[in-house]
Write a protein that holds these residues in place. Structure first.
Motif, PDB file in Angstrom:
ATOM      1  N   MET A  80       0.834  -1.203   0.000  1.00 43.45           N
ATOM      2  CA  MET A  80       0.000   0.000   0.000  1.00 43.45           C
ATOM      3  C   MET A  80       0.870   1.256   0.000  1.00 43.45           C
ATOM      4  O   MET A  80       0.611   2.220  -0.735  1.00 43.45           O
ATOM      5  CB  MET A  80      -0.924   0.016   1.215  1.00 43.45           C
ATOM      6  N   SER A  81       1.938   1.238   0.801  1.00 43.47           N
ATOM      7  CA  SER A  81       2.826   2.395   0.863  1.00 43.47           C
ATOM      8  C   SER A  81       3.534   2.616  -0.467  1.00 43.47           C
ATOM      9  O   SER A  81       3.703   3.761  -0.911  1.00 43.47           O
ATOM     10  CB  SER A  81       3.854   2.196   1.986  1.00 43.47           C
ATOM     11  N   THR A  99      14.355   2.172   4.481  1.00 43.92           N
ATOM     12  CA  THR A  99      14.014   0.904   5.118  1.00 43.92           C
ATOM     13  C   THR A  99      15.197   0.328   5.885  1.00 43.92           C
ATOM     14  O   THR A  99      16.356   0.434   5.449  1.00 43.92           O
ATOM     15  CB  THR A  99      13.515  -0.123   4.087  1.00 43.92           C
ATOM     16  N   LEU A 100      14.907  -0.277   7.005  1.00 47.88           N
ATOM     17  CA  LEU A 100      15.886  -1.041   7.777  1.00 47.88           C
ATOM     18  C   LEU A 100      15.598  -2.528   7.649  1.00 47.88           C
ATOM     19  O   LEU A 100      16.196  -3.343   8.346  1.00 47.88           O
ATOM     20  CB  LEU A 100      15.835  -0.613   9.248  1.00 47.88           C
ATOM     21  N   GLU A 101      14.697  -2.890   6.734  1.00 47.03           N
ATOM     22  CA  GLU A 101      14.249  -4.269   6.577  1.00 47.03           C
ATOM     23  C   GLU A 101      14.593  -4.875   5.226  1.00 47.03           C
ATOM     24  O   GLU A 101      15.049  -5.997   5.135  1.00 47.03           O
ATOM     25  CB  GLU A 101      12.718  -4.343   6.749  1.00 47.03           C
ATOM     26  N   TYR A 102      14.355  -4.131   4.138  1.00 47.75           N
ATOM     27  CA  TYR A 102      14.395  -4.696   2.798  1.00 47.75           C
ATOM     28  C   TYR A 102      15.666  -4.341   2.038  1.00 47.75           C
ATOM     29  O   TYR A 102      16.304  -3.313   2.295  1.00 47.75           O
ATOM     30  CB  TYR A 102      13.192  -4.198   1.983  1.00 47.75           C
ATOM     31  N   ILE A 153       8.693   5.397   5.205  1.00 43.64           N
ATOM     32  CA  ILE A 153       9.630   5.016   6.261  1.00 43.64           C
ATOM     33  C   ILE A 153       9.223   3.647   6.784  1.00 43.64           C
ATOM     34  O   ILE A 153       8.145   3.471   7.351  1.00 43.64           O
ATOM     35  CB  ILE A 153       9.626   6.052   7.399  1.00 43.64           C
ATOM     36  N   ASP A 154      10.085   2.671   6.563  1.00 40.96           N
ATOM     37  CA  ASP A 154       9.810   1.274   6.892  1.00 40.96           C
ATOM     38  C   ASP A 154      10.826   0.780   7.935  1.00 40.96           C
ATOM     39  O   ASP A 154      11.969   0.506   7.593  1.00 40.96           O
ATOM     40  CB  ASP A 154       9.916   0.442   5.612  1.00 40.96           C
ATOM     41  N   TYR A 155      10.450   0.672   9.169  1.00 43.36           N
ATOM     42  CA  TYR A 155       9.130   0.991   9.663  1.00 43.36           C
ATOM     43  C   TYR A 155       9.266   1.736  10.962  1.00 43.36           C
ATOM     44  O   TYR A 155      10.375   1.857  11.508  1.00 43.36           O
ATOM     45  CB  TYR A 155       8.256  -0.265   9.828  1.00 43.36           C
ATOM     46  N   LEU A 156       8.179   2.240  11.497  1.00 45.03           N
ATOM     47  CA  LEU A 156       8.187   3.123  12.665  1.00 45.03           C
ATOM     48  C   LEU A 156       8.984   2.564  13.827  1.00 45.03           C
ATOM     49  O   LEU A 156       9.854   3.237  14.397  1.00 45.03           O
ATOM     50  CB  LEU A 156       6.733   3.390  13.092  1.00 45.03           C
ATOM     51  N   ILE A 185       5.303  14.732   2.321  1.00 47.53           N
ATOM     52  CA  ILE A 185       4.338  13.766   2.845  1.00 47.53           C
ATOM     53  C   ILE A 185       5.136  12.576   3.358  1.00 47.53           C
ATOM     54  O   ILE A 185       5.887  11.952   2.605  1.00 47.53           O
ATOM     55  CB  ILE A 185       3.352  13.295   1.757  1.00 47.53           C
ATOM     56  N   LEU A 186       5.003  12.268   4.643  1.00 46.37           N
ATOM     57  CA  LEU A 186       5.730  11.152   5.243  1.00 46.37           C
ATOM     58  C   LEU A 186       4.760  10.016   5.547  1.00 46.37           C
ATOM     59  O   LEU A 186       3.757  10.215   6.235  1.00 46.37           O
ATOM     60  CB  LEU A 186       6.438  11.580   6.534  1.00 46.37           C
ATOM     61  N   VAL A 187       5.074   8.834   5.035  1.00 43.90           N
ATOM     62  CA  VAL A 187       4.252   7.639   5.236  1.00 43.90           C
ATOM     63  C   VAL A 187       5.035   6.665   6.110  1.00 43.90           C
ATOM     64  O   VAL A 187       6.081   6.155   5.698  1.00 43.90           O
ATOM     65  CB  VAL A 187       3.896   6.975   3.892  1.00 43.90           C
ATOM     66  N   PHE A 188       4.532   6.414   7.313  1.00 38.70           N
ATOM     67  CA  PHE A 188       5.198   5.514   8.248  1.00 38.70           C
ATOM     68  C   PHE A 188       4.494   4.158   8.262  1.00 38.70           C
ATOM     69  O   PHE A 188       3.309   4.076   8.614  1.00 38.70           O
ATOM     70  CB  PHE A 188       5.167   6.084   9.675  1.00 38.70           C
ATOM     71  N   ILE A 189       5.202   3.119   7.866  1.00 41.16           N
ATOM     72  CA  ILE A 189       4.680   1.761   8.032  1.00 41.16           C
ATOM     73  C   ILE A 189       4.838   1.382   9.499  1.00 41.16           C
ATOM     74  O   ILE A 189       5.875   1.655  10.112  1.00 41.16           O
ATOM     75  CB  ILE A 189       5.447   0.782   7.128  1.00 41.16           C
ATOM     76  N   ALA A 190       3.810   0.777  10.079  1.00 46.81           N
ATOM     77  CA  ALA A 190       3.851   0.478  11.515  1.00 46.81           C
ATOM     78  C   ALA A 190       3.342  -0.923  11.805  1.00 46.81           C
ATOM     79  O   ALA A 190       2.410  -1.402  11.157  1.00 46.81           O
ATOM     80  CB  ALA A 190       3.025   1.506  12.291  1.00 46.81           C
ATOM     81  N   GLN A 191       3.954  -1.561  12.768  1.00 47.99           N
ATOM     82  CA  GLN A 191       3.521  -2.878  13.211  1.00 47.99           C
ATOM     83  C   GLN A 191       2.320  -2.759  14.146  1.00 47.99           C
ATOM     84  O   GLN A 191       2.237  -1.844  14.962  1.00 47.99           O
ATOM     85  CB  GLN A 191       4.653  -3.595  13.942  1.00 47.99           C
TER      86      GLN A 191
END
Length: 236
Positions: A80-81, A99-102, A153-156, A185-191
């Protein structure tokens, strides 16, 4: 158009198929699309995009917004992001993905999963997976970003993991102030906390965000929560 399963579920099937038979993800996606009556995944994704939620959601975002996109794993929050990033780029804006994941290969695969060939946005998309991502680092990287740039921003929660970084509250306040000053515009992915799965709510809400340390969630101007194909968008 009616699919046998929601798109997020079809993408999960493709990932499982890719691992099971050891084929690239884009080939697995094409196989799943064929089962739905499409010659390729890109055609399926293009059809979905015309009626999908990303364009509608993007239209409700404004420069200076901080959007929180929350879901349990596998519900489509990263896709979605990325779809929001694509909507920005289709309008001639730039997008950045921290990202700190991908890996970059992971993100390119996910672009293809939403029916987008990354080369069509060459020069408008940047990827950064530095090990030192923090609010200060992103502010420095975004120093030349123009108004309307969309940043994912992946992720919060990962901003809160390194002790040498400021408290999460301090980081989000800095990013909020920077976004408003620069028109980003900042989009934060969150768990979302796993306790949500025991609730009877069809879609998570702000109270379900996993927070190891305190954070004033009213700092986010808008929220978007996903679960099993349902999407709930709300402006603060």
């Amino acid at each position: 158009m009616r699919l046998s399963w929601p798109v997020y579920h079809l993408k999960r099937q493709a990932r499982l198929l890719s691992r099971a038979v050891k084929i690239p993800l884009h080939q697995a996606l094409d196989r799943i699309a064929a089962q739905e009556g499409f010659a390729s995944w890109s055609l399926l994704a293009a059809k979905v995009a015309k009626t999908g939620p990303a364009a509608s959601l993007f239209a409700q975002l404004a420069p200076g917004d901080l959007l929180l996109v929350g879901a349990r794993p596998g519900q489509g929050k990263t896709l979605m992001s990325l779809e929001l990033a694509v909507e920005a780029m289709r309008r001639g804006r730039r997008s950045l993905f921290f990202t700190l994941e991908y890996t970059q290969a992971d993100i390119l695969d996910r672009f293809r999963a939403i029916g987008v060939e990354p080369r069509q946005f060459e020069g408008r998309f940047e990827f950064d997976n530095s090990d030192v991502i923090s609010a200060d680092y992103m502010v420095a990287r975004l120093a030349q970003a123009g108004a309307g740039t969309l940043v994912v921003i992946d992720y919060l929660q990962l901003l809160d993991q390194k002790r040498e970084n400021p408290d999460l509250m301090i980081q989000i306040r800095r990013l909020r102030s920077f976004a408003r000053d620069r028109g980003l515009i900042l989009v934060f992915i969150a768990q979302v906390d796993r306790s949500y799965e025991l609730s009877k709510k069809p879609v998570p809400d702000i109270g379900d965000i996993r927070l190891p340390n305190p954070l004033d969630l009213s700092l986010f101007s808008k929220t978007c929560f996903l679960n099993k194909g349902e999407i709930h968008f709300q402006a603060a």
